[in-house]
Write a protein that holds these residues in place. Structure first.
Motif, mmCIF file in Angstrom:
data_model
loop_
_atom_site.group_PDB
_atom_site.id
_atom_site.type_symbol
_atom_site.label_atom_id
_atom_site.label_comp_id
_atom_site.label_asym_id
_atom_site.label_seq_id
_atom_site.Cartn_x
_atom_site.Cartn_y
_atom_site.Cartn_z
ATOM 1 N N THR A 191 13.104 11.857 4.822
ATOM 2 C CA THR A 191 13.302 11.520 3.638
ATOM 3 C C THR A 191 12.056 11.016 2.171
ATOM 4 O O THR A 191 12.648 11.078 1.956
ATOM 5 C CB THR A 191 14.106 10.677 2.753
ATOM 6 O OG1 THR A 191 14.480 9.486 3.512
ATOM 7 C CG2 THR A 191 15.579 11.408 3.096
ATOM 8 N N GLY A 192 10.942 10.979 3.406
ATOM 9 C CA GLY A 192 9.803 10.303 2.446
ATOM 10 C C GLY A 192 9.466 11.810 1.220
ATOM 11 O O GLY A 192 8.422 11.507 0.840
ATOM 12 N N GLY A 193 10.075 12.901 1.377
ATOM 13 C CA GLY A 193 9.715 13.876 0.357
ATOM 14 C C GLY A 193 10.786 13.989 -0.424
ATOM 15 O O GLY A 193 10.356 14.664 -1.518
ATOM 16 N N ALA B 10 6.937 4.718 3.770
ATOM 17 C CA ALA B 10 7.468 4.425 4.543
ATOM 18 C C ALA B 10 9.221 3.895 4.336
ATOM 19 O O ALA B 10 10.565 3.782 4.238
ATOM 20 C CB ALA B 10 7.240 3.541 5.749
ATOM 21 N N VAL B 11 9.313 2.583 3.473
ATOM 22 C CA VAL B 11 10.292 2.195 2.701
ATOM 23 C C VAL B 11 10.961 3.144 1.848
ATOM 24 O O VAL B 11 12.809 3.134 2.387
ATOM 25 C CB VAL B 11 9.501 1.174 1.307
ATOM 26 C CG1 VAL B 11 11.316 0.582 0.461
ATOM 27 C CG2 VAL B 11 9.814 -0.185 2.230
ATOM 28 N N LEU B 12 10.413 3.910 1.542
ATOM 29 C CA LEU B 12 11.563 4.629 0.542
ATOM 30 C C LEU B 12 11.962 5.311 1.413
ATOM 31 O O LEU B 12 12.978 6.479 1.215
ATOM 32 C CB LEU B 12 10.965 5.800 -0.705
ATOM 33 C CG LEU B 12 10.125 5.205 -1.676
ATOM 34 C CD1 LEU B 12 9.472 6.223 -2.118
ATOM 35 C CD2 LEU B 12 10.974 4.013 -2.519
ATOM 36 N N ALA B 13 11.379 6.362 2.880
ATOM 37 C CA ALA B 13 12.501 6.752 3.761
ATOM 38 C C ALA B 13 13.458 6.063 4.214
ATOM 39 O O ALA B 13 14.782 6.263 4.951
ATOM 40 C CB ALA B 13 11.125 7.711 5.083
ATOM 41 N N VAL C 191 1.025 -1.657 0.133
ATOM 42 C CA VAL C 191 -0.007 -0.059 0.474
ATOM 43 C C VAL C 191 0.655 1.549 -0.365
ATOM 44 O O VAL C 191 2.147 1.095 -0.189
ATOM 45 C CB VAL C 191 -1.599 -0.087 1.126
ATOM 46 C CG1 VAL C 191 -1.983 -0.997 1.308
ATOM 47 C CG2 VAL C 191 -0.121 0.328 2.180
ATOM 48 N N GLY C 192 0.248 2.441 -0.676
ATOM 49 C CA GLY C 192 0.623 3.550 -0.486
ATOM 50 C C GLY C 192 1.617 4.373 0.944
ATOM 51 O O GLY C 192 3.103 4.328 0.807
ATOM 52 N N LYS C 193 1.467 4.138 1.375
ATOM 53 C CA LYS C 193 1.880 4.463 3.435
ATOM 54 C C LYS C 193 3.288 3.412 3.923
ATOM 55 O O LYS C 193 4.138 4.121 3.644
ATOM 56 C CB LYS C 193 1.548 4.364 4.418
ATOM 57 C CG LYS C 193 0.890 5.429 4.926
ATOM 58 C CD LYS C 193 -0.038 4.917 6.806
ATOM 59 C CE LYS C 193 -1.502 4.924 6.023
ATOM 60 N NZ LYS C 193 -2.073 4.458 7.062
#
Lengths: 387, 108
Positions: free
Chosen positions: A108-110, A74-77, A68-70
């Motif tokens: 870094t989720g940004g 989280a993984v990208l952060a 899911v999107g969340k």
């Protein structure tokens, strides 16, 4: 309910929610631009894709198949922003910013939002799309371009056609002028986004050969090859489905679907045959099933109306059938069964029509009766020619 | 400005050194390196580590090989080259020297 997009990371397929897919794509695009000057850019990106894939896999299980999107954010952060090579620290600002990121403290989720200018998604192009078209795919292509249901576009064209035939002229001009989407790249360009899917496939293939070189024994290589092929096929299926899929995508599997399917096929077939018969009778005699047109309605308007009526009747049938098809066809084993049922139903429809035709048109039955003698004659001709 | 912030540039510079140190012990893949670093002052992320590793490989300090993993696709396992070993030794010596200097200075 959210749309799911299947992607390929390092030779494995993953299903992401659409929002997560967008975030991931933006992340990878940012990474690619940041690493612009890096000679190992391709390799770093594929490493990163592998790492992301591994994190996704840790999240999934037999009861959970979609990220899911969340979870994607989280993984990208967790991955952190991709840093330009520390060796070529030309932009002091960028380095100090990433140094802070190195401590793991900064969010870094940004990454999804700080997409650099110039890397906006590829522009869409207007193509005619023949899959699921009615005439030449103009409305279909326009619908994909505008991201709306093709039925509305068709209705709009019919409405325009009422106004002194404008719609017809516009349609004909577009059918001539607008190119048809034939290659996967063009199809991708038509809907805007899945071009990255192509990119993923390309990279996955590169990774495949890279990995191939590293395996010592044949057994491991063969196993890797088999897995890669299987996953690519799954990916292609999903992609094709996304491409065609105007119907519901994540339909729950229901056993009743298997039984409903042949009947839906039958109904759809009957609708198709009725539609064709009506159109032929309209064009040939100017009357639909014996009912003459009102005097002030031209034939072409009636034909268009007929097509629309057909669309309205057949559309929902088509969607329902597709839902059943994919709903039960997913597990794999039932595919042959589905095709078999479909084939039987179609054969039955054709047989019924033929028998009806034989009863009502004596000429036809005469013609059929003369077939054996014709074959005999032809065979005799061939034999004499051969000798 | 806290000590932590002041030394961020220093830590960043030392990251290559500690990565060499970790890889010198055994063949590792990226998640191992991140695990060992997490909880230390050098905690970092894939986004930093992958570009660093590729740069170190370009410099000839390390190399990798693909290895099957029990679950999922194969992974890259990194190992030091002879040049990497050499560099690590040099850096260790240099670090000792700096450390000694820092302690020595001001002790008269």
């Amino acid at each position: 309910m959210n749309k799911v997009i299947t992607i390929n990371l390092g030779g494995n397929a993953y299903q992401l929610e659409e929002g997560g897919y967008d975030a991931l794509r933006a992340y990878l695009e940012t990474a690619t631009t940041r690493l612009q000057a890096n000679p190992d850019r391709e390799e770093i990106i594929s490493d990163i894709e592998l790492a992301i894939g591994e994190k996704f896999r840790a999240l999934l299980g037999s009861n959970k198949t979609v990220v899911v999107g969340k979870e994607v954010s989280a993984v990208l952060a967790e991955m952190g922003t991709i840093e330009a090579d520390s060796g070529e620290a030309t932009r002091a600002g960028a380095v100090s910013a990433s140094a802070a990121g190195g401590t793991g403290a900064s969010s870094t989720g940004g990454a999804a939002t700080d997409r650099p200018p110039g890397s906006s998604p590829k522009p869409k192009r207007f193509y005619r799309i023949r899959e699921g078209d009615m005439i030449a795919g103009v409305c279909n292509g326009l619908a994909v371009y505008l991201n709306i249901d093709p039925t509305f576009v068709r209705l709009a064209f019919v409405f325009l056609a009422m106004v002194w035939g404008t719609g017809v002229i516009v349609y004909i001009v577009m059918a001539i002028v607008v190119p048809e989407a034939t290659s996967p790249e063009e199809k991708a360009a038509a809907s805007g986004n899945p071009s990255t899917a192509q990119e993923f496939i390309r990279r996955a293939k590169e990774g495949y050969y890279e990995a191939m070189k590293g395996f010592p024994d044949r057994q491991a290589r063969r196993e890797w090859k088999r897995r890669f092929k299987r996953e690519m096929r799954a990916h292609a299926d999903q992609w094709r489905f996304n491409w065609h899929g105007w119907g519901p995508i994540n339909t729950p599997v229901h056993p009743g679907m298997g039984f409903a399917l042949p009947f839906l096929s039958l109904l759809q077939g009957m609708a198709k045959i009725l539609g064709i018969c009506a159109l032929i009778s309209l064009l040939a005699t100017g009357a639909v099933f014996g009912k003459a047109l009102p005097a002030n309605v031209p034939v072409w308007v009636a034909a268009l109306l007929l097509l629309i009526a057909y669309g309205i009747i057949a559309g929902p049938l088509k969607i329902a059938r597709r839902a059943c098809y994919y709903g039960m066809g997913r597990p794999g084993w039932s595919w042959p069964f589905v095709f078999l049922m479909d084939a039987i139903v179609w054969a039955a429809v054709v047989a019924i029509l033929l028998s009806l035709a034989l009863v009502y048109f004596p000429e036809l039955s005469d013609a059929v009766k003369s077939i054996p003698s014709l074959i005999h004659q032809a065979a005799g001709d061939i034999r004499s020619w051969w000798k | 400005m806290s000590v932590n912030e002041k030394f961020s540039a220093l830590r960043k510079g030392l990251l290559e050194f500690v990565v060499l140190q970790i890889i010198s012990a055994e063949k590792v893949y990226v998640a191992d390196i991140l695990n060992q670093l997490s909880g230390t002052e050098f905690a970092t992320q894939e986004g930093t580590l992958y570009p660093l590793l590729s740069k170190m490989r370009r410099d000839g300090l390390l190399d990798y090989e693909w290895k099957e993993s029990e679950a999922g696709p194969p992974r890259k396992y990194y190992a030091l080259t002879a040049k990497g070993q050499e560099q690590l030794q040099e850096t260790l010596d240099y670090w000792e020297k700096i450390n000694g200097t820092v302690k020595q200075l001001g002790q008269k």
